[in-house]
Design a protein around this motif. Structure first.
Motif, PDB file in Angstrom:
ATOM      1  N   THR A  25       0.836  -1.253  -0.022  1.00 36.43           N
ATOM      2  CA  THR A  25       0.030   0.031   0.145  1.00 36.43           C
ATOM      3  C   THR A  25       1.029   1.364  -0.050  1.00 36.43           C
ATOM      4  N   TYR A  26       0.496   2.379  -0.644  1.00 37.62           N
ATOM      5  CA  TYR A  26       1.286   3.408  -0.950  1.00 37.62           C
ATOM      6  C   TYR A  26       0.605   4.512  -0.107  1.00 37.62           C
ATOM      7  N   SER A  27       0.004   4.604   0.868  1.00 40.29           N
ATOM      8  CA  SER A  27      -0.608   5.422   1.614  1.00 40.29           C
ATOM      9  C   SER A  27       0.504   6.539   1.798  1.00 40.29           C
ATOM     10  N   PHE A  30       0.347   9.909   0.010  1.00 38.51           N
ATOM     11  CA  PHE A  30      -0.824  10.598  -0.340  1.00 38.51           C
ATOM     12  C   PHE A  30      -1.262  11.388   1.029  1.00 38.51           C
ATOM     13  N   TYR A 445      -3.990   3.424  -1.907  1.00 35.42           N
ATOM     14  CA  TYR A 445      -3.839   4.045  -0.504  1.00 35.42           C
ATOM     15  C   TYR A 445      -4.935   3.181   0.462  1.00 35.42           C
TER      16      TYR A 445
END
Length: 468
Positions: A25-27, A30, A445
């Motif tokens: 997850t690329y939170s 963001f 995200y």
């Protein structure tokens, strides 16, 4: 909550932790609203005001990438440093006269198009209207005048098609053909569309469906519908607002004629952001005499003589030839930020793989609720007991990152009560009348744990409604 659901919840949380360790997850890339920024601290006194909300609304507006500020500030700095000269002598980023061009191959990769078939321009319905003018050519002599699309299309699309027909001097009541799902169903079967095309295709000038239906979340079988439409001699266009950046599209291979989409949902480029178009390479060649007639402006003209101010339109031999005005530099910078994140995170294929698992897991969680009923169970019940059904197709090949929950009975206004309960506690989704809450777990995200948290709140709310 019932002890049975609590047991299920504990098991689901264990499963979510395993899945979250497997799917990245690329939170951290963001910006998330917080309880404080949303004005929800007084309703959640036990929580830290800086707690991030559970954002399940990427199908409506994607979160802001943290780096977007930097991308935009660079253009502001270029404006400050050189003013109008940055159109041709921008030493900070790209000369503004070409600011959109580096983004074309990035978007082409996401939607499965050739670079020559993509242009970044306008906004969604403006672009749809612009292309409809070119592609809808009713023939009164042979009777090919009809426009085929789905009942319950996004209202903006309906308004565009309705008034397009009026602009052509025809009666919308006679021209617009809308297909509906069968009674007791919520999704329009491909077979029904194909059958209608086989029987009535010689009367249809334009087929114009949504790629993903905004209300139900159904992903239409673009390739099959396009192929049959072409066999019947119809032009085919697609509103891909809910599909671009969500589904692994193959627009060129599927041979659609044209497509339009916004870039602010799954493509995270900001509210009301600049849109994009796809035009099949069949339609991008020719001069002002032989090329496709279009709504035109100087940004669609040959860049080599654009500033000579001559009164001769020489369209660029690509989708760029359909542009009208120079694009907003700040809008393009915002879109560029998001497109770079897509590349950084492995591209649409990798994200789609997680998305399928994420949406399926959310579905699994929802089906554990005692308030969930299948569509057939709901039809058989007396509908007095509050419950919800999932109207989005179960087949992951026929949906994207969205599940639409329809709440019953309709006279109890359950949907708005659930929506408010979730929102007050920091789970952000959206409602669509009548009676639907859309949950959009976004692979960039959102986590599998986010899905469990959402369903736990949903169950709490429904329990309270029953007690009342």
């Amino acid at each position: 909550m019932t002890s049975m659901f609590l047991q299920d919840l504990e098991s689901l949380r264990d499963e979510a932790r395993i899945l979250d360790s497997k799917y990245e997850t690329y939170s951290e890339l963001f910006e998330f609203p917080t309880l404080e920024s949303m004005g929800l601290t007084e309703k959640n006194l036990e929580l830290n005001p800086k707690t991030k909300v559970n954002y399940l609304c990427g199908n409506s507006l994607g979160l802001m990438p943290s780096q977007t500020r930097d991308y935009i500030n660079k253009e502001l700095n270029a404006w400050a440093a050189r003013g109008v000269e940055s159109h041709f002598r921008n030493e900070i980023t790209t000369n503004w006269v070409d600011v959109d061009l580096p983004l074309v191959p990035k978007i082409a990769k996401i939607v499965g198009a050739k670079n020559s078939e993509i242009a970044i321009m306008g906004t969604l319905t403006m672009n749809l209207n612009s292309l409809l003018i070119s592609f809808y050519n009713p023939n009164l002599i042979n009777g090919r005048t009809k426009i085929l699309f789905e009942k319950g299309a996004f209202p903006s699309d309906y308004y565009a098609l309705y008034n397009l027909v009026r602009l052509k001097g025809l009666n919308p009541d006679e021209i617009l053909i809308q297909l509906s799902p069968e009674d007791g169903e919520y999704n329009l079967r491909t077979e029904k569309i194909i059958e209608y095309l086989e029987n009535e295709g010689d009367k249809i000038a334009l087929v114009c469906f949504s790629g993903i239906q905004y209300y139900s979340g159904q992903f239409f079988e673009i390739e099959k519908i396009t192929k049959k439409s072409h066999e019947m001699g119809c032009i085919v266009g697609w509103d891909l607002a809910h599909a671009a950046g969500n589904i692994d599209l193959k627009l060129h291979d599927w041979d659609i004629d044209f497509g339009v989409w916004c870039n602010y949902k799954y493509l995270n480029s900001g509210p009301g952001a600049i849109g994009s178009i796809f035009i099949n390479e069949r339609f991008i060649k020719g001069d002002d005499k032989t090329g496709m007639a279009r709504l035109s402006g100087w940004w669609g003209n040959d860049a080599n003589n654009r500033f000579e101010m001559i009164e001769k339109f020489n369209p660029i031999q690509s989708a760029l030839g359909f542009r009208q005005s120079n694009p907003s530099v700040l809008d393009v910078a915002s879109l560029n930020s998001s497109l770079d994140i897509f590349e950084k995170c492995g591209g649409i294929e990798k994200l789609r793989e997680k998305s399928i698992k994420l949406t399926s897991f959310l579905e699994k969680c929802l089906k554990k609720s005692k308030y969930y009923k299948s569509i057939s169970e709901s039809l058989k019940s007396n509908n007095k007991f509050p419950h919800f059904i999932i109207i989005t197709p179960e087949d992951f090949n026929q949906r994207g990152a969205q599940l639409s929950l329809l709440f019953k009975p309709f006279d109890k206004d359950i949907m708005m009560k659930v929506y408010k309960y979730l929102n007050d506690r920091g789970t952000i989704c959206d409602e669509r009348k009548p009676n639907v809450i859309r949950l959009g777990p976004t692979p960039l995200y959102n986590t599998f744990t986010d899905c469990v948290d959402c369903v736990q709140l949903l169950e709490e709310c429904m329990n309270q409604l029953i007690e009342v």
